[in-house]
Design a protein around this motif. Structure first.
Motif, mmCIF file in Angstrom:
data_model
loop_
_atom_site.group_PDB
_atom_site.id
_atom_site.type_symbol
_atom_site.label_atom_id
_atom_site.label_comp_id
_atom_site.label_asym_id
_atom_site.label_seq_id
_atom_site.Cartn_x
_atom_site.Cartn_y
_atom_site.Cartn_z
ATOM 1 N N THR A 2 32.973 10.061 56.824
ATOM 2 C CA THR A 2 33.748 11.148 57.417
ATOM 3 C C THR A 2 33.462 12.459 56.692
ATOM 4 N N ASP A 3 33.504 13.535 57.429
ATOM 5 C CA ASP A 3 33.330 14.846 56.793
ATOM 6 C C ASP A 3 34.696 15.494 56.540
ATOM 7 N N ILE A 4 35.758 14.704 56.673
ATOM 8 C CA ILE A 4 37.101 15.234 56.433
ATOM 9 C C ILE A 4 37.500 14.897 54.993
ATOM 10 N N LYS A 48 46.387 13.879 58.140
ATOM 11 C CA LYS A 48 46.159 12.434 58.260
ATOM 12 C C LYS A 48 45.571 12.139 59.644
ATOM 13 N N GLY A 49 46.120 12.810 60.648
ATOM 14 C CA GLY A 49 45.662 12.623 62.033
ATOM 15 C C GLY A 49 44.214 13.030 62.256
ATOM 16 N N ILE A 50 43.733 14.020 61.498
ATOM 17 C CA ILE A 50 42.329 14.403 61.704
ATOM 18 C C ILE A 50 41.399 13.530 60.857
ATOM 19 N N GLY A 51 41.971 12.661 60.021
ATOM 20 C CA GLY A 51 41.137 11.694 59.309
ATOM 21 C C GLY A 51 41.104 11.838 57.798
ATOM 22 N N LEU A 52 42.037 12.611 57.226
ATOM 23 C CA LEU A 52 42.074 12.739 55.765
ATOM 24 C C LEU A 52 42.732 11.472 55.190
ATOM 25 N N ASN A 53 41.993 10.731 54.396
ATOM 26 C CA ASN A 53 42.557 9.484 53.870
ATOM 27 C C ASN A 53 43.482 9.770 52.682
ATOM 28 N N ILE A 54 44.210 8.750 52.236
ATOM 29 C CA ILE A 54 45.234 8.964 51.212
ATOM 30 C C ILE A 54 44.642 9.502 49.901
ATOM 31 N N ASP A 55 43.482 9.004 49.502
ATOM 32 C CA ASP A 55 42.906 9.464 48.232
ATOM 33 C C ASP A 55 42.541 10.951 48.308
ATOM 34 N N GLN A 56 41.914 11.319 49.415
ATOM 35 C CA GLN A 56 41.540 12.728 49.594
ATOM 36 C C GLN A 56 42.787 13.591 49.781
ATOM 37 N N TYR A 83 54.978 10.682 45.450
ATOM 38 C CA TYR A 83 55.676 9.636 46.199
ATOM 39 C C TYR A 83 55.782 10.015 47.678
ATOM 40 N N ASN A 84 56.174 11.257 47.896
ATOM 41 C CA ASN A 84 56.386 11.753 49.250
ATOM 42 C C ASN A 84 55.135 11.672 50.117
ATOM 43 N N ILE A 85 53.996 12.003 49.510
ATOM 44 C CA ILE A 85 52.737 11.975 50.258
ATOM 45 C C ILE A 85 52.352 10.519 50.558
ATOM 46 N N ARG A 86 52.514 9.660 49.549
ATOM 47 C CA ARG A 86 52.230 8.236 49.765
ATOM 48 C C ARG A 86 53.154 7.657 50.832
ATOM 49 N N HIS A 87 54.390 8.141 50.817
ATOM 50 C CA HIS A 87 55.377 7.698 51.801
ATOM 51 C C HIS A 87 54.916 8.032 53.224
ATOM 52 N N SER A 88 54.379 9.224 53.393
ATOM 53 C CA SER A 88 53.897 9.642 54.721
ATOM 54 C C SER A 88 52.724 8.780 55.201
ATOM 55 N N TYR A 89 52.033 8.182 54.256
ATOM 56 C CA TYR A 89 50.906 7.301 54.603
ATOM 57 C C TYR A 89 51.349 5.843 54.711
ATOM 58 N N GLY A 90 52.661 5.622 54.629
ATOM 59 C CA GLY A 90 53.172 4.260 54.787
ATOM 60 C C GLY A 90 52.949 3.383 53.576
ATOM 61 N N LEU A 91 52.830 4.014 52.392
ATOM 62 C CA LEU A 91 52.526 3.222 51.191
ATOM 63 C C LEU A 91 53.731 3.079 50.265
ATOM 64 N N GLU A 92 54.868 3.658 50.644
ATOM 65 C CA GLU A 92 56.075 3.568 49.821
ATOM 66 C C GLU A 92 57.273 3.296 50.723
ATOM 67 N N TYR A 198 44.507 19.241 70.134
ATOM 68 C CA TYR A 198 43.840 20.542 70.081
ATOM 69 C C TYR A 198 42.602 20.438 69.195
ATOM 70 N N PHE A 199 42.786 19.852 68.021
ATOM 71 C CA PHE A 199 41.689 19.702 67.074
ATOM 72 C C PHE A 199 40.538 18.888 67.673
ATOM 73 N N GLU A 200 40.876 17.723 68.229
ATOM 74 C CA GLU A 200 39.841 16.848 68.800
ATOM 75 C C GLU A 200 39.093 17.541 69.930
ATOM 76 N N ARG A 201 39.865 18.199 70.787
ATOM 77 C CA ARG A 201 39.257 18.848 71.950
ATOM 78 C C ARG A 201 38.293 19.943 71.494
ATOM 79 N N SER A 202 38.695 20.675 70.468
ATOM 80 C CA SER A 202 37.859 21.752 69.967
ATOM 81 C C SER A 202 36.587 21.204 69.313
ATOM 82 N N ARG A 203 36.751 20.153 68.534
ATOM 83 C CA ARG A 203 35.569 19.574 67.864
ATOM 84 C C ARG A 203 34.615 18.951 68.867
#
Ligand code: SF4
Length: 207
Positions: A2-4, A48-56, A83-92, A198-203
């Motif tokens: 991924t380039d994200i 997250k929706g455009i493909g940014l994984n938890i580590d990035q 914690y909050n960011i991990r929570h948004s990724y379903g890890l907490e 919007y993002f997908e359509r533009s890309r």
């Protein structure tokens, strides 16, 4: 592959595909080395929706929150935001894999107060401020600006956003139609209902 990545999500090549709500959130985090809760949620899930994984994502948020004048320490970031960011990724916590907000959800949340960057700029910005944004996006002719502002005034924020998409992708859409490929790769012409759409359509138009 991924380039994200933590860096690319604020690069011109990727960020030029963001709808105005995404651009505004990025501006907010870059200017303040911080974002309040609602903005953090909206941007974390959008990225997250455009493909940014938890580590990035963790690299992105830590870097943005801890570098620059007046920024917080890494220790504070780790204690209060990780914690909050991990929570948004379903890890907490309840481990819910939260989905990025669609426009309807964004419009249902409390409006941004001063110093907040979440929400939908087509609703939340004054007309004057919106015109400045439109010009930044290269929409300079008065007639087009008025068409967007009319939609805003009528409360049709998603139509305003769709109009902006069409104005800023006009030549790409025309080229696709003229090439005949428009029939094969059907251009989605429905109204914008989701920032990630919007993002997908533009890309996709760029590919
Ligand atoms: Fe974002 Fe939706 Fe508003 Fe467009 S209409 S700026 S995608 S919230």
């Amino acid at each position: 592959v991924t380039d994200i990545t933590a860096d690319s999500v604020i690069s011109e090549g990727i960020a030029r595909h963001y709808p105005l709500c995404g651009t505004n959130l990025v501006k907010g985090v870059l200017a303040n080395h911080h974002l309040r809760f609602q903005g953090r949620q909206q941007l974390t899930l959008f990225l997250k929706g455009i493909g940014l994984n938890i580590d990035q994502a963790m690299i992105f948020w830590q870097k943005q929150f801890t570098s620059g004048p007046g920024a917080m320490t890494i220790d504070k970031f780790q204690k209060e935001y990780r914690y909050n960011i991990r929570h948004s990724y379903g890890l907490e916590g309840a481990r819910i894999n939260y989905r990025p907000y669609d426009c309807r959800q964004i419009l249902k949340h409390p409006r941004p107060a001063k110093g907040e960057y979440h929400g939908c700029p087509y609703r939340d910005f004054t007309s004057e401020r919106l015109v400045v944004q439109l010009e930044e996006m290269g929409i300079n002719d008065k007639q087009s600006q008025v068409e967007v502002l009319d939609q805003k005034e009528m409360g049709n924020y998603q139509n305003a956003c769709t109009k902006v998409f069409e104005l800023t992708h006009k030549s790409q859409m025309e080229k696709l139609a003229a090439s005949g490929l428009g029939k094969t790769y059907k251009v989605d012409q429905t109204s914008i209902a989701h920032p990630n759409q919007y993002f997908e359509r533009s890309r996709n138009l760029e590919r």
